[in-house]
Design a protein around this motif. Structure first.
Motif, PDB file in Angstrom:
ATOM      1  N   MET A 158     -94.685 -80.305  77.934  1.00 30.18           N
ATOM      2  CA  MET A 158     -93.243 -80.151  78.059  1.00 30.18           C
ATOM      3  C   MET A 158     -92.600 -80.549  76.736  1.00 30.18           C
ATOM      4  N   ARG A 159     -91.678 -79.729  76.255  1.00 35.21           N
ATOM      5  CA  ARG A 159     -90.982 -80.043  75.004  1.00 35.21           C
ATOM      6  C   ARG A 159     -90.324 -81.418  75.128  1.00 35.21           C
ATOM      7  N   GLY A 160     -90.394 -82.134  74.046  1.00 33.77           N
ATOM      8  CA  GLY A 160     -89.813 -83.473  74.012  1.00 33.77           C
ATOM      9  C   GLY A 160     -90.810 -84.558  74.359  1.00 33.77           C
ATOM     10  N   THR A 161     -91.939 -84.198  74.967  1.00 35.79           N
ATOM     11  CA  THR A 161     -92.929 -85.226  75.321  1.00 35.79           C
ATOM     12  C   THR A 161     -94.087 -85.264  74.334  1.00 35.79           C
ATOM     13  N   GLU A 162     -94.102 -84.331  73.392  1.00 37.16           N
ATOM     14  CA  GLU A 162     -95.223 -84.260  72.451  1.00 37.16           C
ATOM     15  C   GLU A 162     -95.007 -85.136  71.217  1.00 37.16           C
ATOM     16  N   ASN A 163     -93.834 -85.694  71.043  1.00 32.64           N
ATOM     17  CA  ASN A 163     -93.507 -86.527  69.881  1.00 32.64           C
ATOM     18  C   ASN A 163     -92.881 -87.839  70.323  1.00 32.64           C
ATOM     19  N   LYS A 164     -92.666 -88.730  69.369  1.00 33.10           N
ATOM     20  CA  LYS A 164     -91.961 -89.981  69.624  1.00 33.10           C
ATOM     21  C   LYS A 164     -90.563 -89.858  69.045  1.00 33.10           C
ATOM     22  N   ARG A 218     -89.072 -87.801  75.414  1.00 29.80           N
ATOM     23  CA  ARG A 218     -88.067 -87.493  76.443  1.00 29.80           C
ATOM     24  C   ARG A 218     -88.233 -86.034  76.830  1.00 29.80           C
ATOM     25  N   CYS A 219     -88.629 -85.806  78.053  1.00 28.33           N
ATOM     26  CA  CYS A 219     -88.845 -84.452  78.546  1.00 28.33           C
ATOM     27  C   CYS A 219     -87.542 -83.672  78.518  1.00 28.33           C
ATOM     28  N   VAL A 220     -87.626 -82.440  78.055  1.00 30.82           N
ATOM     29  CA  VAL A 220     -86.464 -81.558  77.962  1.00 30.82           C
ATOM     30  C   VAL A 220     -85.849 -81.287  79.340  1.00 30.82           C
ATOM     31  N   ALA A 221     -86.626 -81.408  80.396  1.00 30.50           N
ATOM     32  CA  ALA A 221     -86.117 -81.129  81.741  1.00 30.50           C
ATOM     33  C   ALA A 221     -85.437 -82.333  82.402  1.00 30.50           C
ATOM     34  N   LEU A 222     -85.507 -83.490  81.785  1.00 30.67           N
ATOM     35  CA  LEU A 222     -84.888 -84.688  82.355  1.00 30.67           C
ATOM     36  C   LEU A 222     -83.387 -84.659  82.126  1.00 30.67           C
ATOM     37  N   THR A 223     -82.628 -84.848  83.190  1.00 25.80           N
ATOM     38  CA  THR A 223     -81.176 -84.976  83.073  1.00 25.80           C
ATOM     39  C   THR A 223     -80.774 -86.372  83.505  1.00 25.80           C
ATOM     40  N   GLY A 224     -79.821 -86.954  82.827  1.00 23.91           N
ATOM     41  CA  GLY A 224     -79.371 -88.304  83.135  1.00 23.91           C
ATOM     42  C   GLY A 224     -79.955 -89.320  82.173  1.00 23.91           C
ATOM     43  N   GLU A 225     -79.609 -90.577  82.397  1.00 26.24           N
ATOM     44  CA  GLU A 225     -80.044 -91.672  81.550  1.00 26.24           C
ATOM     45  C   GLU A 225     -81.068 -92.535  82.278  1.00 26.24           C
ATOM     46  N   ILE A 226     -82.077 -92.983  81.553  1.00 30.99           N
ATOM     47  CA  ILE A 226     -83.141 -93.803  82.122  1.00 30.99           C
ATOM     48  C   ILE A 226     -82.527 -95.014  82.827  1.00 30.99           C
ATOM     49  N   GLY A 227     -83.000 -95.276  84.045  1.00 30.19           N
ATOM     50  CA  GLY A 227     -82.525 -96.412  84.827  1.00 30.19           C
ATOM     51  C   GLY A 227     -81.236 -96.160  85.577  1.00 30.19           C
ATOM     52  N   GLN A 228     -80.718 -94.945  85.484  1.00 25.83           N
ATOM     53  CA  GLN A 228     -79.502 -94.559  86.190  1.00 25.83           C
ATOM     54  C   GLN A 228     -79.806 -93.265  86.938  1.00 25.83           C
TER      55      GLN A 228
END
Length: 109
Positions: free
Chosen positions: A47-53, A56-66
């Motif tokens: 998934m785009r965004g998970t291959e680097n540091k 963050r997966c491109v499909a994730l919406t929202g903020e971590i922990g919320q």
């Protein structure tokens, strides 16, 4: 009670999400949108965004922990389908983002 994954998202921002290319819609029976992936080997994509540091997966919406969600939830890969809330890797991801540990359990996703 809200499912803990809907207020977390840490796994989507901690690990590379890689899987066999035929899970993408480039294959007649695949479902993951190919345009959201990147090739990592002749037979695997991530998934785009998970291959680097930072991850963050491109499909994730929202903020971590919320409140969070996956924009392709019904089309997600086997890697995501098999990831278990409360597992060792779940709690490792949660710890990386300063979230409390989840007890192992049967969380329906």
């Amino acid at each position: 009670m809200t499912h803990p994954c809907l207020e977390c998202g840490a796994c989507c921002a901690s690990f590379r999400v890689s899987f066999y290319w035929a899970e993408t819609d480039a294959h007649p029976f695949g479902s993951v949108p190919q345009q959201l992936t990147t090739t990592i080997s002749p037979h695997h994509v991530a998934m785009r965004g998970t291959e680097n540091k930072p991850v963050r997966c491109v499909a994730l919406t929202g903020e971590i922990g919320q409140p969070v969600s996956c924009s392709i939830y019904t089309q997600r890969s086997s890697t995501c389908r098999e990831f278990a809330a409360g597992s060792e890797y779940c709690n490792k991801a949660r710890g990386m983002h300063g979230l409390p540990v989840l007890a192992p359990g049967n969380y329906d996703t």
